[in-house]
Scaffold this active site. Structure first.
Site: not given
Ligand code: 16G
Ligand code: ZN
Length: 536
Positions: A66, A283, A504, A508, A513
């Site tokens: 992504s 994106d 939270r 990823t 954050r």
């Molecule tokens: C992932 C999620 C997205 C979310 C992001 C948050 C899917 C397909 N993608 O990219 O929706 O906004 O994670 O990331 O579910 P974070 O947990 O690192 O803040």
């Molecule tokens: Zn994406």
């Protein structure tokens, strides 16, 4: 079975440092591409098992990272109707991927099959695609080997946007049934969307050119391809496709794209922004969309996922009323804690629609949106779509119109339901929806922007020793752990007006954050920093 072991030897899993494990997170498995070959092989095994478990329905696998840097990649599994992989199976995927040896892998695979009562002689089918990252090629090879080793029928759709793969998965599984979602091909996707676009516009004019920044990702070539299907004699759609260089991998998501615009809160430096021009950014895999323009007097102005959500909700609610269906259909909006408080107030107080808040991640929003006849869901980052229940879609076609205005509303609702990708957020489809709505309302960007005023907000990333210590409740709006942290945040927030803040753990990245909003820019910044100190 011996085939699995020998194939696995060709795609070894990279051992992680002690105490670390691979995890199927909100974006599937996502990391530096050189760690992913073995992971992708094993995801192939899981996809094949899942297909066998679900009576040979096709399962999708998408290879993309992504909006992340070009050297990253990722792999995730798509369920038969185009939804995200069911949650229980995320854990099975995690288990299988972390098997330490090839033999342990086979053992875990067989154990899962027994435990889940999967007959390994049932036919299986997996379809897959990838974004433009060069590493995708090798990962697809590993995936194909896993499918071959498990006698799984495989269809390689080559380079696709993520939402196209979701679309194709659903089409494959509904082909020839009354609930067919469309032709099972990339061309089918373009044809369906172009036809619905023309029908939804119904002769209304699109105001001036639209510049689309494609993050130098897969959205560029796919958008160009789509535009060929828009009949020039019916619709004048002047699109300037920019940042569509997919030949130099290193420029992917670099200083452009929806994530850049949203997090930096400014237009990409290139191409040079034109005052007054309507712009949007996709994106790297074309599932997020952010609009913006540069106003002569006030400068850069961004219209993010919250804005697209409230625009879509207001448009659809008006149509539902005009169609005389307001008693029959329940419309609702789903947001996350990141939604600007001003958008939530606008939707509940001005549009008078219910708003539900869920944890971050598409699967949560999608699930909640299914509880409405028309469920609008968007993350502030620009990922989202609108879900229509089968009953709603049936009603648009079946209701006898009492006036030309009612007929017009019913036709537009039916067209909009076809235009919007019902499987997952789709930047190209969402962009067409926004263009249709602006054309119907005869709105400029400024008209759209003045519907409400965002509260100033700040998002900060905080490096922490162990992000797993941070556990949330109330759709991530409050911390339940570590003990006492939430009380401290509450004490801070109390000192500011119209303020809200939460912390939270990222799903990823290895970080926390912190989000804060308040009546003024200075207050929002100050509050975010104070909460970050508490979390640190
Ligand atoms: C992932 C999620 C997205 C979310 C992001 C948050 C899917 C397909 N993608 O990219 O929706 O906004 O994670 O990331 O579910 P974070 O947990 O690192 O803040
Ligand atoms: Zn994406």
């Amino acid at each position: 079975a011996p085939k699995i072991v020998s194939a696995s030897k060709r795609h070894p899993i990279v051992p992680l440092p002690a105490g670390q494990a691979y995890k199927y997170g909100t974006a599937g498995f996502r990391m530096k591409a050189d760690l992913l070959e073995g992971v992708t092989f094993r995801v192939g095994l899981i996809a094949a098992l899942r297909s066998r478990k679900l009576n040979s329905q096709a399962i999708g696998v998408m290879i993309t990272a992504s909006h992340n840097p070009a050297i990253d990649n990722g792999v995730k599994v798509v369920d038969p109707m185009g939804e995200m992989l069911e949650q229980d199976w995320e854990a099975y995927a995690t288990l299988l991927v972390n098997a330490p040896t090839d033999d342990a892998l086979l053992e875990t695979y067989n154990k899962l099959a027994t435990q889940l009562k999967i007959d390994l002689s049932t036919p299986a089918k997996v379809i897959y695609g990838r974004d433009t990252r060069p590493s995708g090629h090798k990962l697809v090879g590993a995936l194909a080997d896993a499918l071959d080793a498990t006698n799984t029928e495989a269809v390689d759709y080559k380079i696709l946007t993520t939402p196209q793969l979701h679309y194709l998965t659903r089409c494959t599984n509904t082909e020839g049934t009354p609930s067919s979602y469309g032709k099972v091909s990339e061309v089918g996707y373009y044809e369906k969307m172009a036809e619905a676009f023309v029908r939804a516009l119904k002769g209304r004019k699109i105001d001036g050119p639209l510049t689309v920044d494609c993050a130098n990702g897969v959205g560029g070539p796919k958008l160009r391809e789509f535009l060929k299907y828009v009949p020039k004699d019916k619709v004048k759609f002047d699109v300037k496709v920019v940042n569509d260089d997919v030949l130099r991998p290193e420029v992917l998501n670099l200083d452009c794209g929806a994530d850049f615009v949203k997090t930096k809160q400014r237009a990409p430096p290139s191409p040079k922004p034109v005052i007054g021009a309507r712009c949007c950014s996709l994106d790297g895999d074309a599932d997020r969309l952010i609009y913006y323009w540069v106003d002569e007097k006030t400068g850069f102005f961004m219209l993010d996922g919250d804005r697209i959500s409230s625009l879509a909700a207001s448009f659809i609610a008006d149509l539902v009323r005009a169609a005389g269906l307001e008693e029959d259909l329940r419309i609702g909006v789903v947001q996350t804690a990141y939604a600007n408080g001003a958008s939530t107030s606008y939707i509940t107080q001005h549009l008078r629609l219910p708003v539900v808040c869920t944890p971050t991640g598409v699967k949560h929003l999608h699930h909640a949106a299914c509880n409405f006849d028309v469920g609008v869901y968007f993350e502030a980052n620009g990922h989202g779509t609108v879900l229509f229940s089968a009953e709603a879609i049936r009603t648009f076609g079946a209701k006898e119109p009492q006036s030309p205005a009612q007929k017009d509303a019913l036709d537009t609702l039916a067209a909009v339901a076809d235009l919007i990708n019902q499987t997952v957020g789709d930047a190209i489809s969402d962009m067409l929806l926004v263009e249709v709505i602006l054309a119907h309302k005869s709105w400029t960007m400024r008209d759209w922007a003045v519907t409400y005023t965002d509260l100033p907000n700040r998002l900060v990333r905080v490096e922490v020793a162990d992000k797993d210590l941070f556990r949330t409740t109330d759709a991530e709006r409050r911390l339940s752990h570590p003990p006492g942290a939430q009380d401290e945040i509450d004490q801070c927030v109390k000192k500011y007006s119209s303020a809200r803040a939460f912390a939270r753990a990222s799903g990823t990245e290895n970080a926390c954050r912190v989000y804060a909003e308040a009546a003024t820019r200075v207050e929002a910044d100050e509050l975010a920093n104070k909460v970050a100190q508490i979390v640190k």
